[in-house]
Design a protein around this motif. Structure first.
Motif, PDB file in Angstrom:
ATOM      1  N   ALA A   1       0.834  -1.205   0.000  1.00  0.00           N
ATOM      2  CA  ALA A   1       0.000   0.000   0.000  1.00  0.00           C
ATOM      3  C   ALA A   1       0.867   1.253   0.000  1.00  0.00           C
ATOM      4  CB  ALA A   1      -0.933  -0.019   1.203  1.00  0.00           C
ATOM      5  N   THR A   2       1.934   1.230   0.789  1.00  0.00           N
ATOM      6  CA  THR A   2       2.850   2.379   0.829  1.00  0.00           C
ATOM      7  C   THR A   2       3.505   2.605  -0.535  1.00  0.00           C
ATOM      8  OG1 THR A   2       3.315   2.069   3.182  1.00  0.00           O
ATOM      9  CG2 THR A   2       4.951   3.271   1.897  1.00  0.00           C
ATOM     10  N   ILE A   3       3.941   1.521  -1.160  1.00  0.00           N
ATOM     11  CA  ILE A   3       4.617   1.631  -2.450  1.00  0.00           C
ATOM     12  C   ILE A   3       3.649   2.112  -3.529  1.00  0.00           C
ATOM     13  CG2 ILE A   3       5.753   0.293  -4.268  1.00  0.00           C
ATOM     14  CD1 ILE A   3       6.887  -1.470  -1.927  1.00  0.00           C
ATOM     15  N   LEU A   4       2.417   1.598  -3.528  1.00  0.00           N
ATOM     16  CA  LEU A   4       1.426   2.043  -4.512  1.00  0.00           C
ATOM     17  C   LEU A   4       1.126   3.530  -4.357  1.00  0.00           C
ATOM     18  CD1 LEU A   4      -1.039  -0.970  -4.536  1.00  0.00           C
ATOM     19  CD2 LEU A   4       0.320  -0.152  -6.473  1.00  0.00           C
ATOM     20  N   ASP A   5       1.105   3.993  -3.126  1.00  0.00           N
ATOM     21  CA  ASP A   5       0.890   5.419  -2.910  1.00  0.00           C
ATOM     22  C   ASP A   5       2.049   6.230  -3.504  1.00  0.00           C
ATOM     23  OD1 ASP A   5      -0.635   7.619  -1.612  1.00  0.00           O
ATOM     24  OD2 ASP A   5       1.190   7.815  -0.422  1.00  0.00           O
ATOM     25  N   ASP A   6       3.262   5.725  -3.353  1.00  0.00           N
ATOM     26  CA  ASP A   6       4.409   6.390  -3.975  1.00  0.00           C
ATOM     27  C   ASP A   6       4.303   6.338  -5.496  1.00  0.00           C
ATOM     28  OD1 ASP A   6       5.609   7.040  -1.548  1.00  0.00           O
ATOM     29  OD2 ASP A   6       6.777   5.198  -1.476  1.00  0.00           O
ATOM     30  N   TYR A   7       3.871   5.202  -6.035  1.00  0.00           N
ATOM     31  CA  TYR A   7       3.730   5.061  -7.487  1.00  0.00           C
ATOM     32  C   TYR A   7       2.765   6.101  -8.063  1.00  0.00           C
ATOM     33  CZ  TYR A   7       6.133   0.489  -7.751  1.00  0.00           C
ATOM     34  OH  TYR A   7       7.062  -0.525  -7.732  1.00  0.00           O
ATOM     35  N   SER A   8       1.744   6.449  -7.303  1.00  0.00           N
ATOM     36  CA  SER A   8       0.732   7.386  -7.811  1.00  0.00           C
ATOM     37  C   SER A   8       1.318   8.776  -8.070  1.00  0.00           C
ATOM     38  CB  SER A   8      -0.426   7.494  -6.813  1.00  0.00           C
ATOM     39  OG  SER A   8      -0.022   8.173  -5.632  1.00  0.00           O
ATOM     40  N   ARG A   9       2.480   9.062  -7.487  1.00  0.00           N
ATOM     41  CA  ARG A   9       3.106  10.374  -7.644  1.00  0.00           C
ATOM     42  C   ARG A   9       4.349  10.319  -8.529  1.00  0.00           C
ATOM     43  NH1 ARG A   9       1.500  10.249  -2.238  1.00  0.00           N
ATOM     44  NH2 ARG A   9       3.564   9.587  -1.516  1.00  0.00           N
ATOM     45  N   MET A  10       4.479   9.233  -9.305  1.00  0.00           N
ATOM     46  CA  MET A  10       5.661   9.063 -10.158  1.00  0.00           C
ATOM     47  C   MET A  10       5.251   9.026 -11.625  1.00  0.00           C
ATOM     48  SD  MET A  10       8.630   6.541  -8.893  1.00  0.00           S
ATOM     49  CE  MET A  10       9.497   6.968 -10.383  1.00  0.00           C
ATOM     50  N   PRO A  11       5.225  10.132 -12.308  1.00  0.00           N
ATOM     51  CA  PRO A  11       4.797  10.122 -13.709  1.00  0.00           C
ATOM     52  C   PRO A  11       5.707   9.327 -14.627  1.00  0.00           C
ATOM     53  CG  PRO A  11       5.650  12.286 -13.086  1.00  0.00           C
ATOM     54  CD  PRO A  11       5.523  11.503 -11.828  1.00  0.00           C
ATOM     55  N   GLY A  12       6.965   9.128 -14.259  1.00  0.00           N
ATOM     56  CA  GLY A  12       7.877   8.399 -15.132  1.00  0.00           C
ATOM     57  C   GLY A  12       7.783   6.892 -15.023  1.00  0.00           C
ATOM     58  N   LEU A  13       7.243   6.366 -13.921  1.00  0.00           N
ATOM     59  CA  LEU A  13       7.156   4.922 -13.722  1.00  0.00           C
ATOM     60  C   LEU A  13       6.002   4.359 -14.543  1.00  0.00           C
ATOM     61  CD1 LEU A  13       8.038   2.341 -12.171  1.00  0.00           C
ATOM     62  CD2 LEU A  13       6.388   2.999 -10.396  1.00  0.00           C
ATOM     63  N   PHE A  14       6.279   3.362 -15.384  1.00  0.00           N
ATOM     64  CA  PHE A  14       5.214   2.831 -16.227  1.00  0.00           C
ATOM     65  C   PHE A  14       5.030   1.326 -16.122  1.00  0.00           C
ATOM     66  CE2 PHE A  14       9.044   2.943 -18.828  1.00  0.00           C
ATOM     67  CZ  PHE A  14       9.032   1.746 -19.535  1.00  0.00           C
ATOM     68  N   LEU A  15       5.958   0.583 -15.480  1.00  0.00           N
ATOM     69  CA  LEU A  15       5.834  -0.876 -15.433  1.00  0.00           C
ATOM     70  C   LEU A  15       6.448  -1.430 -14.160  1.00  0.00           C
ATOM     71  CD1 LEU A  15       5.191  -3.603 -16.873  1.00  0.00           C
ATOM     72  CD2 LEU A  15       7.485  -3.470 -17.877  1.00  0.00           C
ATOM     73  N   HIS A  16       5.708  -2.337 -13.517  1.00  0.00           N
ATOM     74  CA  HIS A  16       6.225  -3.140 -12.406  1.00  0.00           C
ATOM     75  C   HIS A  16       6.126  -4.605 -12.834  1.00  0.00           C
ATOM     76  CE1 HIS A  16       6.865  -3.925  -7.940  1.00  0.00           C
ATOM     77  NE2 HIS A  16       6.633  -5.130  -8.451  1.00  0.00           N
ATOM     78  N   HIS A  17       7.271  -5.257 -12.989  1.00  0.00           N
ATOM     79  CA  HIS A  17       7.334  -6.658 -13.437  1.00  0.00           C
ATOM     80  C   HIS A  17       7.577  -7.549 -12.228  1.00  0.00           C
ATOM     81  CE1 HIS A  17      10.583  -9.726 -14.834  1.00  0.00           C
ATOM     82  NE2 HIS A  17       9.439 -10.345 -14.725  1.00  0.00           N
ATOM     83  N   ALA A  18       6.732  -8.584 -12.098  1.00  0.00           N
ATOM     84  CA  ALA A  18       6.855  -9.532 -10.993  1.00  0.00           C
ATOM     85  C   ALA A  18       6.698 -10.959 -11.507  1.00  0.00           C
ATOM     86  CB  ALA A  18       5.811  -9.243  -9.913  1.00  0.00           C
ATOM     87  N   GLY A  19       7.164 -11.905 -10.712  1.00  0.00           N
ATOM     88  CA  GLY A  19       6.962 -13.331 -10.964  1.00  0.00           C
ATOM     89  C   GLY A  19       6.163 -13.927  -9.830  1.00  0.00           C
ATOM     90  N   HIS A  20       6.657 -15.040  -9.273  1.00  0.00           N
ATOM     91  CA  HIS A  20       6.142 -15.684  -8.066  1.00  0.00           C
ATOM     92  C   HIS A  20       4.825 -16.431  -8.264  1.00  0.00           C
ATOM     93  CE1 HIS A  20       5.977 -16.509  -3.830  1.00  0.00           C
ATOM     94  NE2 HIS A  20       4.867 -15.842  -3.649  1.00  0.00           N
ATOM     95  N   THR A  21       3.872 -15.841  -8.952  1.00  0.00           N
ATOM     96  CA  THR A  21       2.583 -16.504  -9.145  1.00  0.00           C
ATOM     97  C   THR A  21       2.609 -17.522 -10.270  1.00  0.00           C
ATOM     98  OG1 THR A  21       1.862 -14.720 -10.602  1.00  0.00           O
ATOM     99  CG2 THR A  21       1.284 -14.530  -8.270  1.00  0.00           C
ATOM    100  N   HIS A  22       3.630 -17.509 -11.103  1.00  0.00           N
ATOM    101  CA  HIS A  22       3.772 -18.451 -12.221  1.00  0.00           C
ATOM    102  C   HIS A  22       2.650 -18.308 -13.242  1.00  0.00           C
ATOM    103  CE1 HIS A  22       6.614 -21.505 -10.019  1.00  0.00           C
ATOM    104  NE2 HIS A  22       6.801 -20.259  -9.584  1.00  0.00           N
ATOM    105  N   ARG A  23       2.134 -17.107 -13.422  1.00  0.00           N
ATOM    106  CA  ARG A  23       1.046 -16.914 -14.380  1.00  0.00           C
ATOM    107  C   ARG A  23       1.258 -15.595 -15.138  1.00  0.00           C
ATOM    108  NH1 ARG A  23      -4.351 -14.475 -11.342  1.00  0.00           N
ATOM    109  NH2 ARG A  23      -3.323 -12.696 -10.344  1.00  0.00           N
ATOM    110  N   ASN A  24       0.563 -15.475 -16.270  1.00  0.00           N
ATOM    111  CA  ASN A  24       0.488 -14.210 -16.996  1.00  0.00           C
ATOM    112  C   ASN A  24      -0.750 -13.459 -16.535  1.00  0.00           C
ATOM    113  OD1 ASN A  24       2.756 -14.445 -18.847  1.00  0.00           O
ATOM    114  ND2 ASN A  24       1.608 -16.073 -19.845  1.00  0.00           N
TER     115      ASN A  24
END
Length: 504
Positions: A379-402
């Motif tokens: 939740a803290t990180i998403l709040d930071d993301y909302s104020r970052m116009p340059g950030l466009f992608l967060h890539h993750a794994g772990h779930t083993h799915r698309n």
């Protein structure tokens, strides 16, 4: 497996979900065509539209001997012919494409020369029989097209190509995860007898090595310039497995120049004799992952780099004590560092990659805390993301799915979960960066041995695995977005990157 590590409560809930799956009318659970009377007859199955770009589509399927069972619940593999007939009208499929192999059970056909924004119709056939789609009974989805056309019968099926990313092509980045080097059984769920572990066929190389070798070769042939591997590089952080992964990734290029890795929960510090020679872990045991990939004294396992103007931030989402089965987490020091990076140069084009997703939604299986990062940190990180116009992608794994997700709290950021490299559907995504946008497309690893293992490992969780791992919609594995990336610089391909981008 979903989330890589599971609890007994999750096992029981998964068992109930799988048991409740309705039988598919006209097809058995894995998409096999209805049994014929002759045992030597061949049936096609498991049609999937895997990759869809502005100018090409990749379609895969399987052929087996009708009425047989290989012990995993699927037909015994049967080599057969394969072709895709396609065109711009369902009654006029006047073009024909054939696959990588002339006579194989593991069909991989690429349609090329497509036009952006056009609707196409196609019918895949083997032995003169139309191929039925991979059926979804646990979820609402579509494995074969961008519309429901043809799903009420044997096809043809339909897709509409996207527009290309606007502007000049600059460079291409491979996104991958969950390589699990050293693993010997896929699909284990806490020893439950109904969920058998699937092993490699006798005499063939270990499947994590088969899949990683193909991934690197395929990504290179497709013109990738950089590679990001988001955790679970190893099955259990054994030094020889980490070393093997490092060596095989080295076929792509130089570490920390061409390819970069982050830690997953399977790469955590471990106790026991196999780990005794590694440095003491910050939280527990001995940390062989840090020795292999971040060996300098006091070097953190998280970092930032700038590639041709693109800022990448690699985070360690298991920077904490634990057995790997709980939620991911950043240490207080790393979280402070990460938030500081996010607040710096907020307009710079930026992507973040790390093992655990911040958000997990719309799963065929129960969603528990262990599937993602600690909820309060997310939740803290998403709040930071909302104020970052340059950030466009967060890539993750772990779930083993698309799975493609956009959070309402930070709508400019795409959260992309990418399927495991080591098992069905077995592959990687290509991020093609243009000056005014980007495309993100999933590819199955395509060597003969990779396709063979991918099709074998689709039988995890009694054949229900494709409904979780492939992606409910073509858009969960293929997307295009407009974005101002004009500040990025193209890679000069006359230098140490001799690769030519496929879609330039």
């Amino acid at each position: 497996m979903p989330g890589c590590d599971v609890t007994r409560r999750e096992i029981l809930r998964w068992s109930a979900v799988a048991a409740a799956a309705p039988a598919a009318t006209g097809f058995v659970f894995d998409g096999t065509a209805a049994a014929a009377s002759r045992k030597d007859d061949v049936s096609p199955a498991n049609l999937e539209l895997v990759t869809l770009t502005e100018d090409r589509a990749i379609i895969t399927w399987y052929t087996g001997y009708t009425g047989t069972d290989d012990g995993l619940g699927r037909m015994v593999p049967a080599p057969a012919d394969g072709e895709v007939r396609w065109g711009t009208h369902p009654g006029r499929l006047n073009r024909v494409a054939t696959g990588l192999s002339d006579h194989t059970p593991y069909h991989y056909v690429e349609l090329t020369g497509l036009e952006p924004g056009r609707t196409y119709y196609y019918q895949a056939r083997s032995q003169g029989k139309p191929v039925p789609p991979t059926p979804f009974t646990l979820i609402s989805g579509n494995a074969v097209g961008t519309s429901s056309y043809g799903l009420d019968g044997p096809g043809p099926y339909s897709f509409t190509t996207p527009q290309p990313p606007p502007g000049r092509h600059l460079f291409t980045v491979v996104l991958c995860n969950d390589l699990h080097m050293g693993e010997t059984q896929a699909g284990l769920v806490g020893g439950q007898p109904q969920y058998i572990g699937i092993e490699q066929e006798p005499g063939l190389p270990p499947y994590p090595e088969v899949m990683l070798e193909s991934l690197v070769a395929d990504a290179t042939s497709l013109g990738a310039d950089f590679l990001l591997a988001a955790g679970d590089i190893s099955a259990e952080a054994v030094p020889v497995d980490l070393s093997t992964a490092h060596r095989m990734l080295g076929a792509f290029g130089s570490y920390r120049e061409d390819y970069f890795v982050t830690r997953g929960n399977h790469d955590r510090a471990h106790l026991g004799d196999p780990y005794a020679a590694c440095r003491a872990g910050q939280w527990q045991g001995n940390d062989c992952f840090q020795d292999q990939f971040f060996p300098s004294a006091h070097e953190p396992t998280y970092f930032t780099r700038t590639l041709q103007g693109l800022r990448i931030i690699g985070i360690d989402t298991y920077d904490k004590p634990g057995n790997g089965g709980d939620a991911g987490g950043l240490s207080p020091e790393q979280l402070s560092w990460f938030r500081g990076q996010l607040h710096r140069d907020q307009d710079q084009p930026t992507i973040v990659f790390g093992h655990h997703p911040l958000i997990v939604q719309d799963s065929a299986f129960p969603i528990t805390a262990g599937k993602s990062l600690d909820a309060s940190q997310a939740a803290t990180i998403l709040d930071d993301y909302s104020r970052m116009p340059g950030l466009f992608l967060h890539h993750a794994g772990h779930t083993h799915r698309n799975k493609r997700t956009v959070s309402p709290s930070a709508p400019r950021v795409l959260h992309q979960e990418i399927a495991a490299g080591k098992e069905y559907p077995g592959g990687f995504s290509l991020l093609r960066l243009h000056s005014e946008g980007y495309a993100l497309n999933f590819y199955k690893s395509r060597s003969e041995l990779a396709r063979r293992w991918s099709e074998r490992s689709r039988m995890e969780i009694q054949g229900a695995w494709p409904q979780f791992a492939l992606g409910a919609a073509v858009s969960d594995r293929n997307t295009m977005a407009e974005r101002d990336l004009s500040g990025l610089r193209p890679v000069p391909h006359h230098g140490h990157h001799p690769r030519s981008p496929q879609h330039a």
